[in-house]
Design an enzyme around this catalytic site. Structure first.
Site, PDB file in Angstrom:
ATOM      1  N   GLY A 130     -34.032 -67.137  55.080  1.00  0.00           N
ATOM      2  CA  GLY A 130     -34.599 -66.989  53.740  1.00  0.00           C
ATOM      3  C   GLY A 130     -36.024 -67.514  53.668  1.00  0.00           C
TER       4      GLY A 130
ATOM      5  N   GLN B  22     -39.099 -67.859  47.703  1.00  0.00           N
ATOM      6  CA  GLN B  22     -39.869 -68.967  47.092  1.00  0.00           C
ATOM      7  C   GLN B  22     -39.662 -70.262  47.872  1.00  0.00           C
ATOM      8  OE1 GLN B  22     -39.982 -70.455  42.649  1.00  0.00           O
ATOM      9  NE2 GLN B  22     -38.166 -71.348  43.585  1.00  0.00           N
TER      10      GLN B  22
ATOM     11  N   LEU C  20     -31.135 -70.992  53.627  1.00  0.00           N
ATOM     12  CA  LEU C  20     -31.516 -70.702  52.241  1.00  0.00           C
ATOM     13  C   LEU C  20     -31.202 -69.258  51.862  1.00  0.00           C
ATOM     14  CD1 LEU C  20     -35.092 -72.335  52.227  1.00  0.00           C
ATOM     15  CD2 LEU C  20     -32.872 -73.446  52.004  1.00  0.00           C
ATOM     16  N   ALA C  21     -31.033 -68.388  52.848  1.00  0.00           N
ATOM     17  CA  ALA C  21     -30.871 -66.957  52.547  1.00  0.00           C
ATOM     18  C   ALA C  21     -29.578 -66.710  51.785  1.00  0.00           C
ATOM     19  CB  ALA C  21     -30.872 -66.158  53.844  1.00  0.00           C
TER      20      ALA C  21
ATOM     21  N   GLN D  84     -27.867 -63.820  48.396  1.00  0.00           N
ATOM     22  CA  GLN D  84     -28.077 -63.000  47.203  1.00  0.00           C
ATOM     23  C   GLN D  84     -28.119 -64.036  46.086  1.00  0.00           C
ATOM     24  OE1 GLN D  84     -28.549 -61.566  44.144  1.00  0.00           O
ATOM     25  NE2 GLN D  84     -26.340 -61.772  43.889  1.00  0.00           N
TER      26      GLN D  84
ATOM     27  N   SER E  24     -25.948 -75.034  44.669  1.00  0.00           N
ATOM     28  CA  SER E  24     -26.589 -74.685  43.399  1.00  0.00           C
ATOM     29  C   SER E  24     -25.882 -75.339  42.226  1.00  0.00           C
ATOM     30  CB  SER E  24     -26.532 -73.164  43.235  1.00  0.00           C
ATOM     31  OG  SER E  24     -26.748 -72.804  41.889  1.00  0.00           O
TER      32      SER E  24
ATOM     33  N   GLU F  37     -25.254 -73.839  39.716  1.00  0.00           N
ATOM     34  CA  GLU F  37     -24.317 -72.825  39.215  1.00  0.00           C
ATOM     35  C   GLU F  37     -22.884 -73.149  39.611  1.00  0.00           C
ATOM     36  OE1 GLU F  37     -24.656 -69.710  37.361  1.00  0.00           O
ATOM     37  OE2 GLU F  37     -26.335 -70.933  36.707  1.00  0.00           O
TER      38      GLU F  37
ATOM     39  N   TYR G 276     -21.607 -65.385  42.095  1.00  0.00           N
ATOM     40  CA  TYR G 276     -22.631 -66.181  42.778  1.00  0.00           C
ATOM     41  C   TYR G 276     -22.193 -67.650  42.853  1.00  0.00           C
ATOM     42  CZ  TYR G 276     -26.875 -68.829  43.562  1.00  0.00           C
ATOM     43  OH  TYR G 276     -27.785 -69.725  44.058  1.00  0.00           O
TER      44      TYR G 276
HETATM   45  O1  G4F Z   1     -33.488 -67.457  35.550  1.00  0.00           O
HETATM   46  P1  G4F Z   1     -32.052 -67.165  35.661  1.00  0.00           P
HETATM   47  O2  G4F Z   1     -31.688 -65.793  36.111  1.00  0.00           O
HETATM   48  O3  G4F Z   1     -31.456 -68.309  36.564  1.00  0.00           O
HETATM   49  P2  G4F Z   1     -29.958 -68.863  36.781  1.00  0.00           P
HETATM   50  O4  G4F Z   1     -28.943 -67.854  36.423  1.00  0.00           O
HETATM   51  O5  G4F Z   1     -29.880 -70.160  36.054  1.00  0.00           O
HETATM   52  O6  G4F Z   1     -29.897 -69.098  38.340  1.00  0.00           O
HETATM   53  C1  G4F Z   1     -30.993 -69.630  39.080  1.00  0.00           C
HETATM   54  O7  G4F Z   1     -30.832 -71.018  39.241  1.00  0.00           O
HETATM   55  C2  G4F Z   1     -29.714 -71.422  40.029  1.00  0.00           C
HETATM   56  C3  G4F Z   1     -29.721 -72.950  40.129  1.00  0.00           C
HETATM   57  O8  G4F Z   1     -29.038 -73.462  39.034  1.00  0.00           O
HETATM   58  C4  G4F Z   1     -29.779 -70.805  41.406  1.00  0.00           C
HETATM   59  F1  G4F Z   1     -28.717 -71.190  42.140  1.00  0.00           F
HETATM   60  C5  G4F Z   1     -29.825 -69.288  41.270  1.00  0.00           C
HETATM   61  O9  G4F Z   1     -29.967 -68.700  42.558  1.00  0.00           O
HETATM   62  C6  G4F Z   1     -31.043 -68.925  40.422  1.00  0.00           C
HETATM   63  O10 G4F Z   1     -32.199 -69.328  41.116  1.00  0.00           O
HETATM   64  O11 G4F Z   1     -31.350 -67.372  34.222  1.00  0.00           O
HETATM   65  C7  G4F Z   1     -31.489 -68.584  33.508  1.00  0.00           C
HETATM   66  C8  G4F Z   1     -30.896 -68.401  32.115  1.00  0.00           C
HETATM   67  C9  G4F Z   1     -29.477 -67.806  32.091  1.00  0.00           C
HETATM   68  O12 G4F Z   1     -28.702 -68.535  31.188  1.00  0.00           O
HETATM   69  C10 G4F Z   1     -29.671 -66.398  31.547  1.00  0.00           C
HETATM   70  O13 G4F Z   1     -28.576 -65.886  30.796  1.00  0.00           O
HETATM   71  O14 G4F Z   1     -31.710 -67.485  31.379  1.00  0.00           O
HETATM   72  C11 G4F Z   1     -30.882 -66.620  30.649  1.00  0.00           C
HETATM   73  N1  G4F Z   1     -31.623 -65.385  30.369  1.00  0.00           N
HETATM   74  C12 G4F Z   1     -31.920 -64.921  29.119  1.00  0.00           C
HETATM   75  N2  G4F Z   1     -32.585 -63.756  29.221  1.00  0.00           N
HETATM   76  C13 G4F Z   1     -32.094 -64.514  31.281  1.00  0.00           C
HETATM   77  C14 G4F Z   1     -32.709 -63.486  30.549  1.00  0.00           C
HETATM   78  N3  G4F Z   1     -32.082 -64.532  32.626  1.00  0.00           N
HETATM   79  C15 G4F Z   1     -32.690 -63.505  33.289  1.00  0.00           C
HETATM   80  N4  G4F Z   1     -32.715 -63.518  34.636  1.00  0.00           N
HETATM   81  N5  G4F Z   1     -33.286 -62.470  32.611  1.00  0.00           N
HETATM   82  C16 G4F Z   1     -33.313 -62.410  31.246  1.00  0.00           C
HETATM   83  O15 G4F Z   1     -33.856 -61.467  30.660  1.00  0.00           O
END
Ligand code: G4F
Length: 332
Positions: free
Chosen positions: A10, A14, A84-85, A87, A129, A131, A153
């Site tokens: 990965g 980033q 790190l790689a 989905q 994570s 998550e 995930y």
């Molecule tokens: O930016 P997100 O897609 O990140 P998420 O789901 O928190 O996951 C990221 O962080 C994790 C570490 O905790 C990593 F493991 C994972 O690989 C990734 O890097 O979404 C953040 C929040 C969610 O609650 C989502 O429902 O933003 C909310 N959201 C609201 N509108 C949205 C959107 N998310 C995305 N991607 N796009 C939207 O339009």
């Protein structure tokens, strides 16, 4: 003394790109594992590592193929391996749970098995994570908080965590897990909400579009600055004993707060430009994440420096510049 060797899966992402820069700076011989398609499309897929491309060695390998990972590990004989790689887009894991589980669980298992068979002295880092905490059972979350993942995930990361711990306990591999809370930067992918907001606000300020469509604005996350988080990964592998660590800021903010600040830094009012799209809501949401980094602080000596507003500012200013808008004052 020969240089220490690190292998990063990965490396084009980033975190991988920041980690590779850190290790090059520390004098490591850095190897990266990338998909063959990335080697064939360098200007796009290798853009984050363009500046250090001539100081690292890339190997083609696929998380779907144990033989390919085994071959890379056997050839490189790394001292440290950072896996790190994955989905990593949670939302996509609802659209295709099968491929997320296959890639993330098998990929981690293959890496561990390859290390065990071909380089058992190698220290291993697994990118866990926040998550994994999902529907949180306590606040803030720490290394002892029970997991309750809310997506394929999150489930795949819990499986990776269990696999890593099992290789540590069963085979004595120096294998650690970083339970990283959300960490962002100017290099964040555009599918994640922070970059979607900062790039969207910059495009609106430049007159290239008029709105950004978002889902749940009330979700709360513990957002830190990615370059600081890769330092924590490295510190984990410098410990005598492998262990698991929460890496977080200890602060939580909503997506709405992120949007409000980002748009105002771009000279805009988010209420005039953010449209809510119900299709962007997740079938099962993680409503609140906030980590307790006390163990990382006391054992690793790691502390986050970039506060929330500074993080938003760095990202907005970078996107404004990319959109051709001059940025006057930057504290970055
Ligand atoms: O930016 P997100 O897609 O990140 P998420 O789901 O928190 O996951 C990221 O962080 C994790 C570490 O905790 C990593 F493991 C994972 O690989 C990734 O890097 O979404 C953040 C929040 C969610 O609650 C989502 O429902 O933003 C909310 N959201 C609201 N509108 C949205 C959107 N998310 C995305 N991607 N796009 C939207 O339009």
């Amino acid at each position: 003394m020969s240089r220490r060797k690190a292998l990063i899966s990965g490396i084009t992402g980033q975190d991988g790109s920041y980690l590779a820069e850190l290790l090059v700076e520390k004098g490591y011989e850095v190897h990266g594992m990338v998909r063959r398609v990335a080697l064939e499309d360098p200007s796009n897929r290798l853009r984050r590592i363009a500046d250090i491309r001539d100081r690292i060695t890339l190997h083609a390998g696929s998380l779907e193929s144990f033989p390919s990972l085994y071959t890379v590990v056997r050839r490189v004989q790394p001292d440290e391996c950072y896996h790190l790689a994955a989905q990593s887009f949670v939302s996509y894991s609802f659209d295709d749970a099968f491929s997320t589980l296959n890639t993330n669980i098998n990929g981690t298992h293959y890496m561990l098995a390859a290390i065990h068979e071909a380089a058992p002295q190698c220290r291993f880092y697994f990118a866990g994570s926040s998550e994994m905490f999902g529907l949180v059972e306590e606040t803030p979350q720490n290394e002892r908080t029970r997991f309750h993942p809310r997506s394929a995930y999150g489930i795949s990361k819990v499986a990776g965590f269990d696999l890593t711990r099992n290789y540590r306990e069963a085979y004595g591999i120096h294998a650690s897990v970083g339970i990283l809370f959300n960490h962002e930067s100017e290099r964040r992918g555009f599918e994640f909400v922070t970059r979607k907001i900062t790039a969207g606000a910059a495009a609106i300020a430049a007159g290239a579009k008029t709105e950004v469509r978002l889902g749940n604005l009330e979700a709360r996350r513990d957002w830190g600055y990615a370059p600081e988080y890769v330092e924590a990964m490295w510190r984990m592998l410098q410990q005598d004993r492998a262990d698991d660590y929460v890496v977080a800021t200890g602060e939580t903010h909503s997506v709405r707060e992120f949007a409000e600040i980002a748009f105002s830094l771009a000279g805009l009012d988010y209420r005039e430009h953010v449209a809510i799209d119900p299709l962007l809501y997740r079938p099962a949401e993680v409503d609140l994440l906030i980590g307790d980094p006390a163990k990382a602080r006391s054992v690793l000596g790691w502390t986050p420096c970039t506060r929330f507003e500074e993080l938003v500012r760095k990202m907005v200013e970078a996107d404004l510049r990319s959109a051709g808008i001059a940025v006057k004052s930057s504290r970055a």
